[in-house]
Design an enzyme around this catalytic site. Structure first.
Site, PDB file in Angstrom:
ATOM      1  N   GLU A   1       0.797  -1.235   0.000  1.00 42.44           N
ATOM      2  CA  GLU A   1       0.000   0.000   0.000  1.00 42.44           C
ATOM      3  C   GLU A   1       0.828   1.283   0.000  1.00 42.44           C
ATOM      4  OE1 GLU A   1      -2.895  -0.208   3.170  1.00 42.44           O
ATOM      5  OE2 GLU A   1      -4.356  -1.010   1.765  1.00 42.44           O
TER       6      GLU A   1
ATOM      7  N   GLU B   1      -6.769  -7.620  -0.905  1.00 48.24           N
ATOM      8  CA  GLU B   1      -7.442  -7.508   0.390  1.00 48.24           C
ATOM      9  C   GLU B   1      -8.846  -6.983   0.146  1.00 48.24           C
ATOM     10  OE1 GLU B   1      -5.402  -5.146   3.415  1.00 48.24           O
ATOM     11  OE2 GLU B   1      -3.471  -5.768   2.633  1.00 48.24           O
TER      12      GLU B   1
HETATM   13  C1  GAL Z   1      -5.023  -2.579   4.616  1.00 47.29           C
HETATM   14  C2  GAL Z   1      -3.656  -3.047   5.071  1.00 47.29           C
HETATM   15  C3  GAL Z   1      -3.724  -4.188   6.054  1.00 47.29           C
HETATM   16  C4  GAL Z   1      -4.778  -3.937   7.068  1.00 47.29           C
HETATM   17  C5  GAL Z   1      -6.076  -3.781   6.365  1.00 47.29           C
HETATM   18  C6  GAL Z   1      -7.259  -3.675   7.300  1.00 47.29           C
HETATM   19  O1  GAL Z   1      -4.998  -1.268   4.261  1.00 47.29           O
HETATM   20  O2  GAL Z   1      -2.886  -3.429   3.976  1.00 47.29           O
HETATM   21  O3  GAL Z   1      -2.490  -4.369   6.660  1.00 47.29           O
HETATM   22  O4  GAL Z   1      -4.465  -2.789   7.779  1.00 47.29           O
HETATM   23  O5  GAL Z   1      -6.008  -2.609   5.588  1.00 47.29           O
HETATM   24  O6  GAL Z   1      -8.429  -3.726   6.557  1.00 47.29           O
END
Ligand code: GAL
Length: 722
Positions: A367, A439
């Site tokens: 990110e 994610e």
């Molecule tokens: C993303 C991140 C993860 C976690 C996740 C929570 O932005 O890559 O490490 O923080 O959000 O939803």
């Protein structure tokens, strides 16, 4: 290699005199955490320190004239190694292995002393540090250490990967340390039974192609492994496991051995309650087993760093596909920091590239913003070191510069009432390159095991919507949900107790409703979970509304009875059509309520029916008869290369085997015998669930764990330690 994990000494305050072997210290065993921590409200400062490890040792007979190395599986985060007072190296990555040669300072007659100064602070000089991070980074020499005694002529590294359409050839790259012009190397490929499949001679410095007719291809359904043995006759032997397989990302998805496979995965952090990262091999294997067998996944992303070889090896053996990446979280530091990030790419690839399960390298900081200069270089390094795998890098950015092969997008756009996934064309500027969701959900809908039924159901449905919608246009290579297990984090991210309740399982690996959504996508074993206890008292106005059955059957038959009935009366059949792209859609059961406020509660029978057969039954509402259910990861522990441990997952269940999420009872653990408890001897059954851990103490024997809670029958588990 000789295991080197016993008789270490530890101090939480490094000093030069400690490094010289002076003063008292605590006896410890590796894997080790610099600080055992509570389940909730962890103060990240507690494990941030400059600690010290040291160990006295003598060299085995015959060491003279050899080359001597210490290999550390991982030390979080900056480790400076001294042997016999000489500073030999500093390693600046808490997630990869490193080797220290100490041949020149070795003492062959008497005692040697290795000392490690370990910086587990969030040192901004190295990734992932420099700004806030959504996870804890712990500290310690938390993966095994080995003493490696080798010939002067040695095979330092072997990289083997299959090539060609039918995958019946391998290319082998050898890194040999010998006198110039030295000897031939004998390469042998062996199958699982130890039979020779192919042999070939090679010379140092040359890539070798070996024909291997009639081999079996590695795939999730048949994860068959082979071994390559490289031998410098009479001098040195090195063996590595590998698989014959081609992993390709094309514009429309992921292909394994030419077959399109949708990557159906979750993200995994490598942490456990109390011990942080410091868990032995058995726990790593257990997590892979949970991913494969209990959650039915075919893929895992090792967010946000390379994880234990024991975990990745288990993925090789079980057939899980792995997306791994360099350490980092949003922040990119200065020049020196960036150099370290590049070095991390090199270390990750060299260390992990023989694993057939790994199909994709993450070569960006998770990110982070675009940084073309940095990422052109990380991408170049990855391709140069491994021509057999694609690269990626995870972003939340849309339309960012795609220097790698695959656009990995954290799609957090789903808010419950909109579409689950963005189409590729709205995110990626490169239609010819692959696209995947790295994610989703996570912080968009934190869900505790002790939240209401509605909330836990909604977490499961949100995962279902994203998964379903990511399969609609056939352009997503896969979808990795955030995340497998709840994890401790910094105050900046947690739920007030510094926990991210983003898991489909809790931190002890107990399931929330969302775990059943994943489990129901496989066909190996029948699944039937109901997203409600059917208690009208738990819903506004007593209206339960639509509930869901998570099942891999075709339909669910629902029947009910009240106290006037002897048997259940058929109510209706529901079919799984709601999420049409999922292999097995959750089945919506619309407002099944037959009693009102003031009426008598019913008992419900749900039957999962597949091909006219009942595959699973759930009786809900029978209540009463609460008891403790304890599920040990194993009742046999082994003192081996390291100490061993077992996880015990604990659930308060009713007479029909349903977890009772509001039975948040105190649970007490008493352990007698040749093992010890990890963590406190008490826990609260949060959402009706908790857990404990036991570990070996250096010798064989027996142990008995008693698990009790006021008013419930005590459960005893016997362990054997070998
Ligand atoms: C993303 C991140 C993860 C976690 C996740 C929570 O932005 O890559 O490490 O923080 O959000 O939803």
């Amino acid at each position: 290699m000789l295991a080197f994990n016993e008789n270490w000494e530890f101090t939480s305050e490094w000093s030069e005199s400690f490094g010289r072997g002076e003063g008292p210290a605590e006896a410890v065993r590796i894997p080790h955490t610099v600080k055992e921590l509570p389940l909730h409200d962890i103060d990240h400062r507690d494990y941030q320190m400059i600690s010290g490890y040291r160990k006295r040792f003598t060299l085995p007979e015959g060491s003279r004239g050899k080359r001597l190395f210490l290999e550390f599986g991982a030390a979080a985060h900056i480790a400076t190694v001294y042997v016999n007072g000489q500073e030999l190296m500093t390693h600046r990555n808490g997630y990869t292995a490193f080797r220290v040669e100490f041949t020149d300072v070795a003492n062959y007659e008497g005692e040697n002393l290795v000392a490690v100064r370990l910086d587990s602070t969030e040192n901004p000089e190295i990734p992932p540090f420099g700004y806030v991070i959504d996870y804890l980074t712990y500290g310690g020499i938390y993966r095994p250490v080995y003493l490696d005694i080798r010939d002067q002529d040695l095979i330092d590294d072997v990289f083997v990967r299959s090539v060609g359409k039918d995958q019946a050839k391998v290319t082998v790259t050898l890194d040999i340390k010998t006198d110039p012009g030295a000897k031939n190397i004998l390469l042998t490929i062996l199958n699982r039974e130890g039979e020779v499949v192919a042999t070939q001679e090679a010379k140092a410095g040359e890539d070798v192609i070996i024909d291997c007719p009639k081999v079996r291809q590695w795939c999730p359904e048949d994860p068959v492994l082979y071994k390559l043995r490289a031998e410098l006759p009479g001098k040195d032997i090195k063996e590595v496991e590998f698989g014959f397989r081609a992993a390709e990302f094309r514009f429309d998805g992921f292909y394994l051995n030419g077959r399109k496979i949708f990557l159906h995965g979750l993200n995994r952090h490598q942490s456990w309650p109390y011990i942080g990262y410091a868990a032995p091999r058995s726990m790593q294997i257990e997590d892979a087993r949970i991913a494969k067998e209990e959650l039915g996944l075919n893929a895992v992303r090792t967010s946000h760093y390379p994880q234990s070889h024991d975990f990745i090896e288990a993925c090789d053996r079980m057939g899980l596909l792995v997306f791994t990446e360099i350490p980092g979280w949003q922040h990119i530091g200065g020049e020196q920091w960036k150099e370290q990030a590049k070095e991390n790419v090199r270390e990750m690839i060299r260390e992990y590239r023989n694993h057939p399960s790994i199909i994709l390298w993450g070569v960006r900081i998770n990110e982070s913003m675009d940084d073309d200069e940095l990422y052109l270089e990380t991408n170049r390094i990855a391709h140069e070191m491994d021509d057999s795998r694609c690269t990626s890098g995870v972003r939340y950015l849309e339309k960012s510069n795609l220097l790698e092969d695959v656009y990995a997008f954290n799609d957090f756009t789903h808010t419950g009432d909109n579409r689950g996934a963005k189409p590729k064309r709205e995110v990626s500027l490169e239609p010819t390159k692959a696209f995947l969701i790295s994610e989703h959900n996570g912080h968009m809908f934190p869900t505790k095991s002790f939240d209401t039924w509605e909330r836990r159901q909604e977490q499961a449905l949100r995962h279902a919507r994203v998964l379903n919608d990511s399969m609609i246009d056939g352009e997503h290579a896969g979808c990795f949900g955030w995340c497998m297990f709840d994890y401790p984090t910094h105050r900046d991210f947690g739920s007030g107790d510094r926990m991210c309740y983003h898991g489909v399982m809790d931190a002890f690996r107990n399931p929330k409703t969302a775990a059943a959504l994943y489990a129901s996508q496989q066909d190996e074993s029948p699944v039937l979970e109901i997203s409600s206890s059917m208690d009208i008292g738990d819903y506004p106005g007593g209206a339960i509304g639509t509930i869901y059955a998570f099942t891999n059957a075709d339909r669910v038959k629902l029947s009910w009875k009240d106290s006037s009935m002897k048997d259940f009366r058929f109510l209706w059949n529901c079919e799984g059509k709601t999420f049409y792209k999922l292999k097995h859609s959750p089945i919506a059961i619309d407002d099944p309520i037959t009693h009102t406020w003031g009426g008598e509660a019913s008992v419900w029978k749900f039957e999962a029916i597949k091909d006219s057969q009942v595959t699973a039954t759930r009786i809900i509402g029978g209540r009463g008869g609460l008891r403790i259910q304890a599920i040990p990861s194993s009742t046999e522990l082994r003192e081996g290369e390291t100490w061993d441990m077992a996880a015990v997952r604990i659930r308060i269940i009713d007479c029909d085997g349903n977890i009772c999420p509001y039975a948040q009872l105190p649970v007490r653990f008493e352990l007698k015998g040749d093992a010890e408890l990890i963590g406190p001897d008490m826990a609260t059954a949060e959402g009706g669930m908790c857990g404990t851990y036991i570990r070996t103490v250096g010798h064989a024997g027996k142990a008995v764990l008693s698990i009790s809670s006021p008013g419930l029958e005590t459960v005893k588990i016997e362990f054997e330690i070998f």
